[in-house]
Design an enzyme around this catalytic site. Structure first.
Site: not given
Ligand code: PEP
Ligand code: MG
Length: 944
Positions: A678, A714, A807, A830-831, A841
């Site tokens: 990330r 990413r 996502e 998650n997304d 979320r």
């Protein structure tokens, strides 16, 4: 916030009388889907109470509080009546701004409208407007609101020359976002001008985003230097600020001796000899038109002019006899109004108005409680059933693991107190005692916490308690008539808000500490004990926990977390997983009926808790704990073995990282690579965008530690719930649906290019996988990929793949069109879950339902994998679902090729896969896909 748009406007309406006009307005709201037909009665009832005409051709019909149940969604309809309608109070109305509001959002509109009411000729302009934009423009002259309030006062600054003070003041305006660097540059080039009485003025117009006035006073004042005024902006919008400067220049006192409250009063034009009184507004819906009218009537009955201002506001007093200006204050429940008057009879007049406000201005009012603002938005509490003992209670598995320990229920006590008092010396004395008491409590806690992580935080709290400025601010408020409790809390709240406004994220987070310590003193004042965590191991039970609460946990003693609210993909849950603490969230409000000290089992594997487990359950639990420990030990032992199923199907298990310095640890835990770096965390750790060299050094740490294993990086993923201080984004109504991820990066391609260059250069011949976040379709991928292609022409990096994160549902649905052009997909569950189920979320109540095992999400994963495999591409999972023990077989069965999970979980996920057969996993996946809801999926998997 409720705002007016051209689409809300209907031109050219006609009505024979006001009732007909109102009926038309009711129909409009209903047609727009805002209300049910019954709302019209609410509009009529409201008119029966008093006219909603504001003046200048505008009326603002709105329903009574009782009619709010007929509001489907908050909204406005504006109806123009070119010929006018005679209202029941004989006023001539040309525009109805009809409001359907579920709470007091309409105050914003009202406040907004009052700003245009004084416009000469407005009624005629409203009547004659022939298009919606013109009408909108008539209604929305939005002057930039000038800022001059507590935040822009800098008192007793340790500086001795005018320039230094001016620059300190300017820096404050910059940190508040009112000005940008050109403003500071302009000030540097000028010398402050003496404006009399030891006051100096600096003024610039460059780089002003909001007109503002900052006032800085020196720690050591003398007749030559009493203070510096720093003015930003020009034109009509600065007029109120010029008036405030004028007030300062015409009052006789030295401003350097004044407290913040006194200075705000002088800026508002209150003379030192004026009689003032503070009164809290108790009306549930603030100072809306009806109570405001009453207030004005009472003010008009007095023998001398009364001024009114908001204590929390912008130091601008308004005449208490002007309805539009009184409404324009936008006062809400809980805010403090300051009434002032000068001359003979002032006290009686001020008291009369204060009394009228206190008694509700014609509305029934209820007293305030501590944290009333928060309570006001809560739904009324129903009596809740206590939790059954020795019975598993299903909730959401937020972080795996198993633990049992006594609960520590963090229940913030309800604090009630009087807002005002008339014995300031005694109140100051009480406050001093409460502060001393809090100090003693903190010292005891610090001793207890020795060696743990909470110790340093408590020490910071103790340090905050020593802050003389904070004490002084509270004493000043108390001397103006507040109780010790109200004075202290107001001082804390003001300081916390100022802290929150700081650009430095870490400093801004200190606001939570300030409120924590403030609450401790407040509890002492109210004679209520604050919950104190036990000295031994415990399970933390709370309504909800923010990421900062989790980060501040004493991990020496906390064995597990249980919350009433929250979901598995909230960032606090991600943090709990990173800390390796079992967590179960979304238990529901019954959780808080649990008593501290009751033993609780937290089963983060199965997503349940068991209060007060019986002897038999304990025995089984101990067995499972033993098994789990053995499993963990075996998993750790075999961590470097590949993750191959019993029937020989191999997948990769990689680590999710936010910090490249943790790569060696991930490799040591057996990760087959980094499956999600990330990179935004690297950006967040710097105060400005890291340059090429800085980024290369960061990525080098990962590549070096990976020693030939792949790195999936990413690109910068900010926006939405991930702000970046030095990349301020325009305020958006729905930041999750706004500028974020790759969309945002493509608006600043130079930042993306530097990042890609750093990654490619540092990779050299090492395996690099680049993926773009939040890609919605092929066009976005192509735009971003073009940058990589261009850079690869100049940088030699042979082992590079370029992929997208899946996502957003559109990219899963369009996977067949993306697959031919990408090298891989990585599914961000998650997304993907958030956008598929339309559940934020991090939503405190709903995110418990945001389950990635929902069949809708699983179908999107299936589509993605199918499309990828048809084109020979691989698919990873990098969302939290990948480490959910129940989800692993399903994901494996759906054909996922790589699992990327929190590094701590790598050995266990590998071990779990080694226990599975691909053929069984495929059947489980099919079973899951056929279900209708997430809980059906979980039930079926449990029974399978
Ligand atoms: C995801 O959305 O699943 C993901 C991995 O990205 P993040 O949690 O960082 O938004
Ligand atoms: Mg994401």
């Amino acid at each position: 916030m409720l705002t007016l748009t051209a689409d809300d406007i209907r031109l050219g309406c006609r009505a024979a009388n006001w009732r007909e006009a109102l009926a038309l307005a009711g129909e409009e709201l209903e047609a727009a889907g805002r209300t049910t037909p019954e709302y019209l009665q609410g509009l009529l009832d409201r008119e029966a109470q008093s006219s909603t005409v504001l003046g200048n051709g505008i009326a603002i019909p709105h329903g009574t509080p009782e009619s709010r149940e007929h509001v489907r969604s908050t909204g406005i309809r504006v109806l123009q009546f070119p010929d006018g309608v005679t209202w029941h109070d004989d006023a001539r109305v040309h525009v109805l701004v009809t409001i359907a509001a579920q709470s007091d959002e309409h105050l914003d509109i009202l406040r907004h409208l009052t700003r245009v009411l004084d416009k000469p000729g407005l009624a005629q302009q409203l009547a004659e407007a022939t298009d919606r934009d013109t009408l909108l423009a008539c209604l929305s002259r939005t002057p930039a609101t000038p800022k001059c309030d507590r935040d822009t006062l800098l008192l007793k600054v340790p500086a001795s020359d005018t320039r230094e003070l001016a620059l300190t003041a300017a820096a404050r305006l910059q940190s508040l976002g009112c000005v940008e660097p050109p403003f500071i540059a302009s000030l540097v080039a000028q010398s402050p001008q003496a404006v009399g009485r030891g006051l100096w003025l600096v003024h610039a117009t460059d780089g002003v985003t909001q007109p503002a006035l900052a006032v800085a006073t020196p720690a050591k004042a003398d007749s030559a230097l009493d203070g510096v005024l720093c003015l930003a902006g020009q034109g009509e919008d600065t007029q109120p600020l010029l008036e405030q400067i004028d007030h300062l220049l015409t009052q006789p006192e030295s401003i350097a001796r004044l407290s913040a409250d006194e200075l705000l009063a002088r800026l508002a034009g209150e003379q030192a000899n004026a009689v003032t009184r503070q009164v809290r507004l108790l009306n549930a819906h603030g100072l809306h038109a009806r109570p405001a009218k009453q207030l004005v009537q009472v003010a008009r009955q007095q023998s001398l002019p009364l001024q009114l201002r908001l204590l929390e506001g912008d130091a601008q007093a308004v005449s208490a006899t002007s309805l539009t200006r009184v409404i324009g204050l936008g006062a809400r429940r809980g805010q403090t109004l300051v009434i002032s008057a000068a001359g003979e009879g002032a006290q009686a007049a001020v008291d009369a108005l204060a009394q009228a406000i206190e008694s509700g201005l014609g509305e029934a009012v209820t007293p305030l409680r501590a944290h009333d603002e928060r309570k006001a938005t809560d739904t009324p509490t129903q009596p809740v059933e206590p939790l059954e003992t020795d019975t598993p209670i299903k909730a959401v598995a937020a972080s795996p693991g198993l633990a049992v320990a006594p609960a520590f229920v963090m229940r913030l006590p309800e604090l009630t107190y009087a807002a005002t008092a008339n014995d300031p010396d005694n109140q100051c004395e009480r406050l001093n005692r409460a502060i001393d008491e809090a100090f003693g409590q903190l010292e005891a806690l610090i001793r207890q916490a020795e060696g743990g992580e909470a110790g340093p935080i408590l020490a910071v709290h103790a340090e905050m308690l020593r802050d003389d400025d904070l004490h002084q601010a509270a004493f000043d408020i108390i001397r103006e008539g507040a109780s010790a409790e109200a004075g202290w809390w107001q001082a804390i709240d003001t300081a916390a808000k100022a802290q929150e406004a700081l650009a430095d994220r870490l400093l801004a987070e200190r606001a939570a500490d300030l409120r924590d310590v403030g609450r401790r003193v407040l509890a002492n004042l109210c004679g209520v004990a604050m919950p104190t965590p036990p000295d031994e191991a415990y399970i933390l039970v709370a309504d909800d926990l923010g990421p900062s609460d989790v980060a501040r946990l004493d991990t020496q003693r906390v064995r597990g977390l249980v919350t009433a609210k929250g979901g598995a993909t909230a960032h606090s849950a991600i943090l709990a997983r990173a800390l390796g603490l079992p967590a179960v969230v979304g238990v529901g409000e019954r959780l808080l009926t649990l008593d501290s000290g009751t033993d609780v089992v937290v089963d983060g594997e199965r997503g349940c808790i068991v209060p007060a487990p019986g002897a038999e359950r304990r025995r089984r639990l101990n067995q499972r704990l033993e098994q789990l420990e053995q499993l963990q030990a075996r998993a750790h032992e075999a961590r470097h073995e590949p993750a191959s199923t019993v029937d020989g199907h191999q997948v990769e298990v990689c680590a999710n990282l936010g910090n490249t310095a943790h790569t060696p640890e991930a490799v040591e835990r057996g990760a087959d690579g980094v499956g999600l770096l990330r990179t935004e965390f690297i950006f967040m750790a710097h105060s400005e965008a890291p340059d090429l060299a800085t980024q290369r050094a960061e990525y080098a740490k990962a590549f070096d530690a990976l020693d030939g294993l792949p790195l999936v990086a990413r690109t910068l993923d900010v926006g939405g719930d991930k702000p970046l201080d030095y990349w301020p984004l325009p305020e958006e109504d729905n930041p999750f649906l706004g500028l974020r991820g790759i969309r945002l990066s493509l608006t600043r391609p130079e930042i993306l290019e530097t990042q890609l260059r750093a990654l490619l250069t540092e990779a050299g011949s090492r395996p690099l996988r680049i993926m773009f976040p939040m890609v919605k379709d092929l066009a976005e991928f192509r735009a971003a990929k073009a940058l990589v292609d261009r850079l690869r022409e100049e940088i030699d990096a042979p082992d590079v793949q370029v992929g997208v994160m899946i996502e957003i549902p559109s990219s899963a649905l369009l996977a067949p069109t993306l697959a031919p052009e990408v090298d891989f997909f990585s599914i961000g569950t998650n997304d993907l879950t958030q956008y598929t189920l339309a559940i934020d979320r991090g939503h405190p109540q709903l995110s418990a339902e945001s389950d990635g095992l929902h069949p809708a999400v699983l179908r999107l994963i299936q589509m993605t994998v199918q499309a990828a495999h048809e084109h020979g591409r691989w698919v990873g999972i990098c969302g939290e679902l990948g480490s959910d023990p129940q989800a692993i077989p399903v994901l494996l069965g759906l054909g996922v090729d790589e699992f990327s999970v929190t590094s701590r979980r790598v050995p266990l996920v590998k071990a779990c896969i080694r226990n599975l057969a691909l053929s069984d996993a495929k059947s489980l996946a099919q079973l899951a896909l056929q279900q209708a809801t997430a809980s059906d999926v979980r039930d079926k998997l449990e029974g399978a």
